[in-house]
Write a protein that holds these residues in place. Sequence first.
Motif, mmCIF file in Angstrom:
data_model
loop_
_atom_site.group_PDB
_atom_site.id
_atom_site.type_symbol
_atom_site.label_atom_id
_atom_site.label_comp_id
_atom_site.label_asym_id
_atom_site.label_seq_id
_atom_site.Cartn_x
_atom_site.Cartn_y
_atom_site.Cartn_z
ATOM 1 N N UNK A 152 0.866 -1.179 0.000
ATOM 2 C CA UNK A 152 0.000 0.000 0.000
ATOM 3 C C UNK A 152 0.904 1.230 0.000
ATOM 4 N N UNK A 153 0.658 2.133 -0.922
ATOM 5 C CA UNK A 153 1.418 3.395 -0.925
ATOM 6 C C UNK A 153 0.451 4.551 -1.133
ATOM 7 N N UNK A 154 0.940 5.752 -0.869
ATOM 8 C CA UNK A 154 0.141 6.952 -1.107
ATOM 9 C C UNK A 154 -1.041 7.041 -0.160
ATOM 10 N N UNK A 155 -2.133 7.561 -0.673
ATOM 11 C CA UNK A 155 -3.325 7.708 0.159
ATOM 12 C C UNK A 155 -4.567 7.636 -0.717
ATOM 13 N N UNK A 156 -5.710 7.474 -0.082
ATOM 14 C CA UNK A 156 -6.979 7.424 -0.801
ATOM 15 C C UNK A 156 -7.324 6.013 -1.226
ATOM 16 N N UNK A 157 -8.642 5.761 -1.442
ATOM 17 C CA UNK A 157 -9.094 4.411 -1.811
ATOM 18 C C UNK A 157 -8.857 4.095 -3.282
ATOM 19 N N UNK A 158 -9.061 2.813 -3.653
ATOM 20 C CA UNK A 158 -8.928 2.400 -5.049
ATOM 21 C C UNK A 158 -10.148 2.854 -5.846
ATOM 22 N N UNK A 191 10.544 0.015 3.790
ATOM 23 C CA UNK A 191 10.168 1.409 3.516
ATOM 24 C C UNK A 191 10.035 1.528 2.006
ATOM 25 N N UNK A 192 8.885 1.999 1.543
ATOM 26 C CA UNK A 192 8.561 1.951 0.107
ATOM 27 C C UNK A 192 8.425 3.357 -0.486
ATOM 28 N N UNK A 193 9.016 3.520 -1.667
ATOM 29 C CA UNK A 193 8.845 4.761 -2.441
ATOM 30 C C UNK A 193 8.388 4.362 -3.837
ATOM 31 N N UNK A 194 7.298 4.935 -4.314
ATOM 32 C CA UNK A 194 6.777 4.594 -5.638
ATOM 33 C C UNK A 194 6.574 5.861 -6.451
ATOM 34 N N UNK A 195 6.878 5.733 -7.735
ATOM 35 C CA UNK A 195 6.743 6.884 -8.635
ATOM 36 C C UNK A 195 5.967 6.445 -9.865
ATOM 37 N N UNK A 196 4.865 7.120 -10.137
ATOM 38 C CA UNK A 196 4.121 6.878 -11.370
ATOM 39 C C UNK A 196 4.822 7.655 -12.477
ATOM 40 N N UNK A 197 5.354 6.931 -13.464
ATOM 41 C CA UNK A 197 6.127 7.584 -14.523
ATOM 42 C C UNK A 197 5.230 8.177 -15.604
ATOM 43 N N UNK A 198 3.954 7.837 -15.583
ATOM 44 C CA UNK A 198 3.023 8.315 -16.601
ATOM 45 C C UNK A 198 2.400 9.653 -16.206
ATOM 46 N N UNK A 199 2.093 9.790 -14.934
ATOM 47 C CA UNK A 199 1.456 11.028 -14.476
ATOM 48 C C UNK A 199 2.274 11.655 -13.362
ATOM 49 N N UNK A 200 2.106 12.938 -13.202
ATOM 50 C CA UNK A 200 2.879 13.613 -12.155
ATOM 51 C C UNK A 200 2.112 13.565 -10.838
ATOM 52 N N UNK A 201 2.316 12.464 -10.131
ATOM 53 C CA UNK A 201 1.657 12.306 -8.825
ATOM 54 C C UNK A 201 2.666 12.461 -7.692
ATOM 55 N N UNK A 202 3.868 12.867 -8.036
ATOM 56 C CA UNK A 202 4.913 12.974 -7.026
ATOM 57 C C UNK A 202 5.392 11.592 -6.606
ATOM 58 N N UNK A 203 6.112 11.548 -5.526
ATOM 59 C CA UNK A 203 6.575 10.271 -4.978
ATOM 60 C C UNK A 203 5.609 9.834 -3.888
ATOM 61 N N UNK A 204 5.180 8.561 -3.961
ATOM 62 C CA UNK A 204 4.263 8.041 -2.945
ATOM 63 C C UNK A 204 5.036 7.151 -1.974
ATOM 64 N N UNK A 238 1.601 6.183 3.407
ATOM 65 C CA UNK A 238 1.884 7.359 4.239
ATOM 66 C C UNK A 238 1.570 8.665 3.526
ATOM 67 N N UNK A 239 1.135 8.589 2.254
ATOM 68 C CA UNK A 239 0.888 9.804 1.492
ATOM 69 C C UNK A 239 1.945 9.983 0.421
ATOM 70 N N UNK A 240 2.042 11.190 -0.087
ATOM 71 C CA UNK A 240 3.008 11.445 -1.165
ATOM 72 C C UNK A 240 3.603 12.833 -1.003
ATOM 73 N N UNK A 241 4.512 13.168 -1.908
ATOM 74 C CA UNK A 241 5.106 14.508 -1.852
ATOM 75 C C UNK A 241 4.053 15.576 -2.188
ATOM 76 N N UNK A 242 2.919 15.130 -2.732
ATOM 77 C CA UNK A 242 1.813 16.056 -3.029
ATOM 78 C C UNK A 242 0.980 16.342 -1.778
#
Lengths: 159, 215
Positions: free
Chosen positions: B64-70, B105-118, B155-159
């Motif tokens: 699970x990364x970022x925030x908000x439901x699917x 500890x997980x860091x994820x980056x969507x390369x298609x959209x600018x969602x920051x780092x999650x 934990x959320x994202x850089x956004x």
Amino acid sequence: MRVTPMIAAALLVGSIVLRAQPTRGARDQNTRWMAPAAESAKVNPLTNRSDMAAGGKKLFQQRCAMCHAEDASGTTDAPDLTRSTVQRQSDGQLFWKITSGNTRTGMPTFSFLPPLQRWQLVLYIRSQSDNRTTTSAVDQLTRRVRYAPQSAPSRQTSD
Amino acid sequence: MGLTGWWTAELYLESVTTRGAGNGFTGWRLENRFRPLRDEHRVTPVLYVEYESINEASRIQKEIVGSGPLPFERIAELTEEHAHELEVKLILSSALGAWNVSENFIVERNLTESEGFEFGYSVGVAHHLGALARGTACRLCPETFVVGVEAYGGLGSTEGFARREQRHYVAPVVSWRVSDRSTLKASVGFGLTSSSDHALVRVGYAYELPVRRHR
């Protein structure tokens, strides 16, 4: 983005190239893979429990035989554990190697197994050496009797 | 698959089946684990790099990364939204006697959209039920079971790190060594926040391919 499929392709190509690299040389020349003194001095708590070797054998078949062969005699992937260079090592040394693994030679880590199960593996490796020695001694004896010179009278015929 | 002693790679193909909302192929992912140190230490680090080529219909929540439901629209609509993602994890594991402890500890980056780092995390502890192995074959004896507890979440994202939208779970885990080469693992995660799902079920079956070469 075009860069993303490139990353995936690079990872795949990299995997194929690395798969082709030989590791056997590194394994055979691996004389510096030694446990710290304190680890090497550890004593097998199951030393006097020869009944535990059967459990060690089962674990060996499950976890180690794929690379070391079922009788621990080794394969092209991993060394013969019955040979003297291995058997001369202390129980603590073998326990540490089973626990720690070695990324340079492809030996996986088994730290996820409970400590007593790792000691059972050590016990089994030792028993294989003993079995082999006993077997070869029996073989030699049998061979001597079977191929004894005809002229030499046996005790039974002379009696 | 072990490519070298310090690198293992796994390829996954994903699909989704829902009751009433459709089915579909959701993509693929390539996982790589790099073990930088030769030996095991008190805390052994592993670097995990995953590339995902999936669409928004993917329901597999391995982490699970970022925030908000699917999103829960129709699968046919979601499969048209592609995402290329790169995920990096620092995995720290320790063996404390018969206990195994791991922290991710997980860091994820969507390369298609600018969602920051999650960002996300996962911590777990596991214990074998049987300390010793029996000499006879057995399938349901204690030594074939590992039990444990995991806690994981986003934990959320850089956004933004909106605490209200974060999802956190705690999950009992049981793993059963079904045969010499296969393992079944199951867990039920219980949501701890209002944004979390009430329950998250994870079931995994692993089979180790026998690859043997004799002298």
